[in-house]
Write a protein that holds these residues in place. Structure first.
Motif, PDB file in Angstrom:
ATOM      1  N   THR A 164      -5.497  10.704 -13.861  1.00  0.00           N
ATOM      2  CA  THR A 164      -5.295  10.210 -15.235  1.00  0.00           C
ATOM      3  C   THR A 164      -6.280   9.119 -15.647  1.00  0.00           C
ATOM      4  OG1 THR A 164      -3.623   8.695 -14.358  1.00  0.00           O
ATOM      5  CG2 THR A 164      -2.847  10.788 -15.286  1.00  0.00           C
ATOM      6  N   GLY A 165      -7.129   8.661 -14.705  1.00  0.00           N
ATOM      7  CA  GLY A 165      -8.124   7.642 -15.041  1.00  0.00           C
ATOM      8  C   GLY A 165      -7.541   6.268 -15.288  1.00  0.00           C
ATOM      9  N   VAL A 166      -6.509   5.895 -14.506  1.00  0.00           N
ATOM     10  CA  VAL A 166      -5.826   4.610 -14.688  1.00  0.00           C
ATOM     11  C   VAL A 166      -6.038   3.733 -13.457  1.00  0.00           C
ATOM     12  CG1 VAL A 166      -3.539   3.525 -14.894  1.00  0.00           C
ATOM     13  CG2 VAL A 166      -4.094   5.531 -16.269  1.00  0.00           C
ATOM     14  N   ASP A 167      -6.272   2.436 -13.674  1.00  0.00           N
ATOM     15  CA  ASP A 167      -6.436   1.489 -12.574  1.00  0.00           C
ATOM     16  C   ASP A 167      -5.150   1.371 -11.768  1.00  0.00           C
ATOM     17  OD1 ASP A 167      -9.035   0.976 -13.295  1.00  0.00           O
ATOM     18  OD2 ASP A 167      -8.593  -0.889 -14.351  1.00  0.00           O
ATOM     19  N   TYR A 168      -5.319   0.975 -10.477  1.00  0.00           N
ATOM     20  CA  TYR A 168      -4.208   0.970  -9.510  1.00  0.00           C
ATOM     21  C   TYR A 168      -4.162  -0.358  -8.770  1.00  0.00           C
ATOM     22  CZ  TYR A 168      -1.889   2.083  -5.032  1.00  0.00           C
ATOM     23  OH  TYR A 168      -1.088   2.073  -3.926  1.00  0.00           O
ATOM     24  N   LEU A 169      -2.946  -0.836  -8.462  1.00  0.00           N
ATOM     25  CA  LEU A 169      -2.753  -2.037  -7.645  1.00  0.00           C
ATOM     26  C   LEU A 169      -1.524  -1.827  -6.768  1.00  0.00           C
ATOM     27  CD1 LEU A 169      -2.813  -5.759  -8.729  1.00  0.00           C
ATOM     28  CD2 LEU A 169      -0.725  -4.850  -7.691  1.00  0.00           C
ATOM     29  N   ASP A 170      -1.597  -2.293  -5.502  1.00  0.00           N
ATOM     30  CA  ASP A 170      -0.410  -2.280  -4.643  1.00  0.00           C
ATOM     31  C   ASP A 170      -0.313  -3.591  -3.878  1.00  0.00           C
ATOM     32  OD1 ASP A 170      -1.943  -2.120  -2.231  1.00  0.00           O
ATOM     33  OD2 ASP A 170      -1.957   0.065  -2.312  1.00  0.00           O
ATOM     34  N   THR A 171       0.756  -3.714  -3.077  1.00  0.00           N
ATOM     35  CA  THR A 171       0.973  -4.935  -2.294  1.00  0.00           C
ATOM     36  C   THR A 171       0.963  -4.685  -0.795  1.00  0.00           C
ATOM     37  OG1 THR A 171       3.389  -4.694  -2.353  1.00  0.00           O
ATOM     38  CG2 THR A 171       2.363  -5.944  -4.144  1.00  0.00           C
ATOM     39  N   ALA A 172       0.960  -3.420  -0.370  1.00  0.00           N
ATOM     40  CA  ALA A 172       0.987  -3.105   1.063  1.00  0.00           C
ATOM     41  C   ALA A 172       0.252  -1.802   1.301  1.00  0.00           C
ATOM     42  CB  ALA A 172       2.431  -2.983   1.545  1.00  0.00           C
ATOM     43  N   ASN A 173      -0.472  -1.719   2.421  1.00  0.00           N
ATOM     44  CA  ASN A 173      -1.295  -0.529   2.634  1.00  0.00           C
ATOM     45  C   ASN A 173      -0.471   0.670   3.096  1.00  0.00           C
ATOM     46  OD1 ASN A 173      -0.910  -1.213   5.340  1.00  0.00           O
ATOM     47  ND2 ASN A 173      -3.060  -1.524   5.776  1.00  0.00           N
ATOM     48  N   TYR A 174      -1.095   1.830   2.994  1.00  0.00           N
ATOM     49  CA  TYR A 174      -0.410   3.095   3.276  1.00  0.00           C
ATOM     50  C   TYR A 174       0.068   3.159   4.712  1.00  0.00           C
ATOM     51  CZ  TYR A 174       0.373   8.054   4.090  1.00  0.00           C
ATOM     52  OH  TYR A 174       0.924   9.257   4.442  1.00  0.00           O
ATOM     53  N   GLU A 175       1.242   3.740   4.895  1.00  0.00           N
ATOM     54  CA  GLU A 175       1.799   3.979   6.221  1.00  0.00           C
ATOM     55  C   GLU A 175       2.410   5.369   6.235  1.00  0.00           C
ATOM     56  OE1 GLU A 175       5.241   2.103   9.165  1.00  0.00           O
ATOM     57  OE2 GLU A 175       4.509   0.957   7.470  1.00  0.00           O
ATOM     58  N   PRO A 176       2.017   6.222   7.171  1.00  0.00           N
ATOM     59  CA  PRO A 176       2.645   7.547   7.246  1.00  0.00           C
ATOM     60  C   PRO A 176       4.132   7.425   7.555  1.00  0.00           C
ATOM     61  CG  PRO A 176       0.684   7.405   8.637  1.00  0.00           C
ATOM     62  CD  PRO A 176       1.001   6.017   8.209  1.00  0.00           C
ATOM     63  N   LYS A 177       4.898   8.336   7.000  1.00  0.00           N
ATOM     64  CA  LYS A 177       6.352   8.294   7.194  1.00  0.00           C
ATOM     65  C   LYS A 177       6.736   8.475   8.653  1.00  0.00           C
ATOM     66  CE  LYS A 177      10.588   8.528   5.292  1.00  0.00           C
ATOM     67  NZ  LYS A 177      11.197   7.448   4.536  1.00  0.00           N
ATOM     68  N   ASP A 178       6.000   9.318   9.383  1.00  0.00           N
ATOM     69  CA  ASP A 178       6.418   9.699  10.734  1.00  0.00           C
ATOM     70  C   ASP A 178       5.735   8.918  11.850  1.00  0.00           C
ATOM     71  OD1 ASP A 178       3.986  10.779  10.159  1.00  0.00           O
ATOM     72  OD2 ASP A 178       4.384  12.744  11.028  1.00  0.00           O
ATOM     73  N   VAL A 179       4.850   7.979  11.488  1.00  0.00           N
ATOM     74  CA  VAL A 179       4.168   7.168  12.495  1.00  0.00           C
ATOM     75  C   VAL A 179       4.156   5.726  12.016  1.00  0.00           C
ATOM     76  CG1 VAL A 179       2.078   6.805  13.856  1.00  0.00           C
ATOM     77  CG2 VAL A 179       2.630   9.101  13.057  1.00  0.00           C
ATOM     78  N   ALA A 180       4.661   4.805  12.849  1.00  0.00           N
ATOM     79  CA  ALA A 180       4.705   3.399  12.451  1.00  0.00           C
ATOM     80  C   ALA A 180       3.323   2.777  12.632  1.00  0.00           C
ATOM     81  CB  ALA A 180       5.756   2.654  13.268  1.00  0.00           C
ATOM     82  N   LYS A 181       2.396   3.187  11.768  1.00  0.00           N
ATOM     83  CA  LYS A 181       1.016   2.717  11.891  1.00  0.00           C
ATOM     84  C   LYS A 181       0.475   2.478  10.498  1.00  0.00           C
ATOM     85  CE  LYS A 181      -3.272   3.506  14.309  1.00  0.00           C
ATOM     86  NZ  LYS A 181      -3.617   3.593  15.697  1.00  0.00           N
ATOM     87  N   PHE A 182       0.315   1.213  10.143  1.00  0.00           N
ATOM     88  CA  PHE A 182      -0.215   0.903   8.828  1.00  0.00           C
ATOM     89  C   PHE A 182      -1.651   0.395   8.984  1.00  0.00           C
ATOM     90  CE2 PHE A 182       2.514  -2.364  10.555  1.00  0.00           C
ATOM     91  CZ  PHE A 182       1.820  -3.549  10.424  1.00  0.00           C
ATOM     92  N   GLU A 183      -2.556   1.044   8.275  1.00  0.00           N
ATOM     93  CA  GLU A 183      -3.964   0.638   8.295  1.00  0.00           C
ATOM     94  C   GLU A 183      -4.628   1.103   7.011  1.00  0.00           C
ATOM     95  OE1 GLU A 183      -6.376   2.760  11.305  1.00  0.00           O
ATOM     96  OE2 GLU A 183      -4.546   3.809  11.832  1.00  0.00           O
ATOM     97  N   TYR A 184      -5.825   0.580   6.760  1.00  0.00           N
ATOM     98  CA  TYR A 184      -6.474   0.806   5.470  1.00  0.00           C
ATOM     99  C   TYR A 184      -7.325   2.073   5.412  1.00  0.00           C
ATOM    100  CZ  TYR A 184      -5.155  -3.692   3.469  1.00  0.00           C
ATOM    101  OH  TYR A 184      -4.450  -4.745   2.947  1.00  0.00           O
ATOM    102  N   LYS A 185      -7.519   2.758   6.534  1.00  0.00           N
ATOM    103  CA  LYS A 185      -8.504   3.843   6.546  1.00  0.00           C
ATOM    104  C   LYS A 185      -8.196   4.907   5.499  1.00  0.00           C
ATOM    105  CE  LYS A 185      -6.429   6.821  10.114  1.00  0.00           C
ATOM    106  NZ  LYS A 185      -6.579   7.398  11.456  1.00  0.00           N
TER     107      LYS A 185
ATOM    108  N   ALA B 281      -2.641  -8.190 -11.077  1.00  0.00           N
ATOM    109  CA  ALA B 281      -2.691  -7.352 -12.281  1.00  0.00           C
ATOM    110  C   ALA B 281      -3.339  -8.097 -13.435  1.00  0.00           C
ATOM    111  CB  ALA B 281      -1.274  -6.909 -12.657  1.00  0.00           C
ATOM    112  N   MET B 282      -3.033  -9.370 -13.560  1.00  0.00           N
ATOM    113  CA  MET B 282      -3.618 -10.194 -14.617  1.00  0.00           C
ATOM    114  C   MET B 282      -5.130 -10.330 -14.425  1.00  0.00           C
ATOM    115  SD  MET B 282      -2.236 -13.892 -15.953  1.00  0.00           S
ATOM    116  CE  MET B 282      -2.360 -14.648 -14.336  1.00  0.00           C
ATOM    117  N   MET B 283      -5.577 -10.494 -13.181  1.00  0.00           N
ATOM    118  CA  MET B 283      -7.017 -10.582 -12.906  1.00  0.00           C
ATOM    119  C   MET B 283      -7.721  -9.302 -13.381  1.00  0.00           C
ATOM    120  SD  MET B 283      -7.610 -13.560 -11.433  1.00  0.00           S
ATOM    121  CE  MET B 283      -6.344 -14.204 -12.528  1.00  0.00           C
ATOM    122  N   MET B 284      -7.086  -8.148 -13.130  1.00  0.00           N
ATOM    123  CA  MET B 284      -7.688  -6.870 -13.499  1.00  0.00           C
ATOM    124  C   MET B 284      -7.663  -6.651 -15.016  1.00  0.00           C
ATOM    125  SD  MET B 284      -6.148  -4.498 -10.421  1.00  0.00           S
ATOM    126  CE  MET B 284      -6.921  -2.969 -10.976  1.00  0.00           C
ATOM    127  N   LEU B 285      -6.532  -6.921 -15.624  1.00  0.00           N
ATOM    128  CA  LEU B 285      -6.379  -6.631 -17.057  1.00  0.00           C
ATOM    129  C   LEU B 285      -7.217  -7.561 -17.917  1.00  0.00           C
ATOM    130  CD1 LEU B 285      -2.541  -5.926 -17.080  1.00  0.00           C
ATOM    131  CD2 LEU B 285      -4.370  -4.246 -17.407  1.00  0.00           C
TER     132      LEU B 285
END
Length: 398
Positions: A99-120, A356-360
């Motif tokens: 949709t061409g919309v900017d994105y922000l989150d607070t925590a990196n992706y983690e697979p549901k079935d593996v307790a491994k959170f990383e940025y790759k 979000a304020m920094m981005m907007l």
């Protein structure tokens, strides 16, 4: 004047909506979506009563990319602010790309079935976001988030070279429950039971879960508390973006009571994330445990005390050794009085609003996928002081 679509109506989502409502000159229109619309409606009522702002609410399955795409096309936001579960990061990033919309989150992706959170997984989106001309800001909470900005601020203003970094996260609050987590129990327990991991001399080193501890005397009357070495995702991006770092570690406090309960739950298999058969049904023990534990949102009116989160930075300035401590202290009861959530949610939700304020406002604006420390820290640091998370800096040496 901008329109924001907030995904997630938990404790952090509640704080984000309240804080966005306080800045109408930036957030002119607020939309809130969650799988359970009634949670959104309850937050919208709070915000209407407290800040006289309207919040439009929507039901959404954030795992469903096309459902999110349809909602984005209906709402036409300038930014999607993701405070849902980290399992949903990639689905929401896909919807933003479509949709061409900017994105922000607070925590990196983690697979549901593996307790491994990383940025790759999210860093892999860099080229696609650049080609689409949109921006993704990763980890705009406190840790990760503010701790990354604290590091960038120290590097910009107080150090020629940073060699050592220790991030200390202390919760000196009490809620009176036998066992409860201050944010999503599933995410919290997966994080705490994982192996410790730290950066040293160009490589990652692992420790057994919670096997390394020491005592630290926290400032402003909080006093000595046991801190435990853990892995936390900001270490990954900070080690990447500050190549002079010889060592980077993350420490968190836990009460003896919390650790005793956790040990028992682990020993009987209640923290497992693989399904087990129960009377012909597949049950994931940790998900069942989550249903039994107090909702973190219910802890707000019960919790008293303060948090203290900050960075101890060591390095050199003008050829001399320097040691520097920068931290924030947040009061649970004050946070609850303002936004109806305790300080754990507050310290994550306020930086999400500020990011979000920094981005907007285009103070931080660059197509691609970025971590917090890759932008000028100064406007973010100023905003922390203005919006409820004032910081203190102390020179311990040099």
């Amino acid at each position: 004047m901008s329109k924001v679509l907030i995904i997630g109506a938990g404790g952090v989502g509640q704080v984000v909506v309240h804080k966005c409502a306080q800045v109408p000159e930036v957030f002119s229109e607020i939309h809130l979506a969650s799988r359970t619309k009634s949670k959104c409606d309850a937050i919208a009522k709070q915000v209407k009563d407290r800040w006289k702002r309207d919040v439009q609410t929507h039901a959404l399955d954030a795992d469903n990319v096309q459902e999110t795409v349809a909602l984005i096309r209906k709402v036409k936001p300038d930014l999607l602010l993701n405070v849902a579960l980290p399992y949903q990061d990639l689905a929401l990033m896909e919807a933003c790309l479509e949709t061409g919309v900017d994105y922000l989150d607070t925590a990196n992706y983690e697979p549901k079935d593996v307790a491994k959170f990383e940025y790759k997984w999210q860093w892999a989106y860099q080229e696609r976001f650049q080609q689409a001309g949109i921006m993704a800001l990763l980890g705009s909470g406190f840790d990760p988030g503010v701790t990354n900005v604290f590091t960038a601020y120290a590097a910009k203003h107080h150090f020629d070279e940073i060699r050592e970094l220790d991030i200390l996260d202390a919760n000196a609050g009490q809620h009176g429950q036998h066992f409860a987590t201050n944010f999503n129990p599933e995410i919290n327990i997966r994080e705490v039971t994982a192996k410790g991991r730290f950066w040293e001399n160009g490589e990652w080193k692992e420790t057994e879960p919670l096997s390394v501890k020491q005592s630290y005397d926290f400032p402003e009357g909080i006093g000595p508390m046991n801190i435990y070495l853990m892995y936390h995702e900001e270490l990954e991006s900070l080690a990447r973006h500050f190549p002079t770092l010889k060592r980077a570690r993350f420490w968190m406090t836990f009460s003896d009571n919390y650790l005793k309960h956790l040990e028992v739950l682990q020993n009987v298999g209640m923290t497992r994330i693989d399904p087990v058969d129960y009377k012909g049904c597949k049950v994931i023990p940790l998900e069942f445990l989550k249903a039994l534990l107090p909702d973190p949102g219910s802890l707000g009116p019960l919790t008293k005390g303060r948090t203290c989160i900050g960075n101890i930075v060591k390095g050199t300035k003008d050829g001399k050794e320097r040691e520097y401590y920068i931290y924030n202290i947040c009061d649970h009861q004050q946070a609850y009085a303002e936004v109806g959530s305790q300080a754990i949610s507050y310290t994550t939700g306020v930086p999400a609003m500020i990011g979000a304020m920094m981005m907007l406002t285009k103070k931080w604006s660059k197509p691609g996928v970025w971590n917090m420390e890759q932008f000028d820290p100064d406007p973010f640091m100023d905003a922390l002081n203005k919006h409820g998370l004032p910081w203190t800096e102390v020179f311990l040496k040099g």
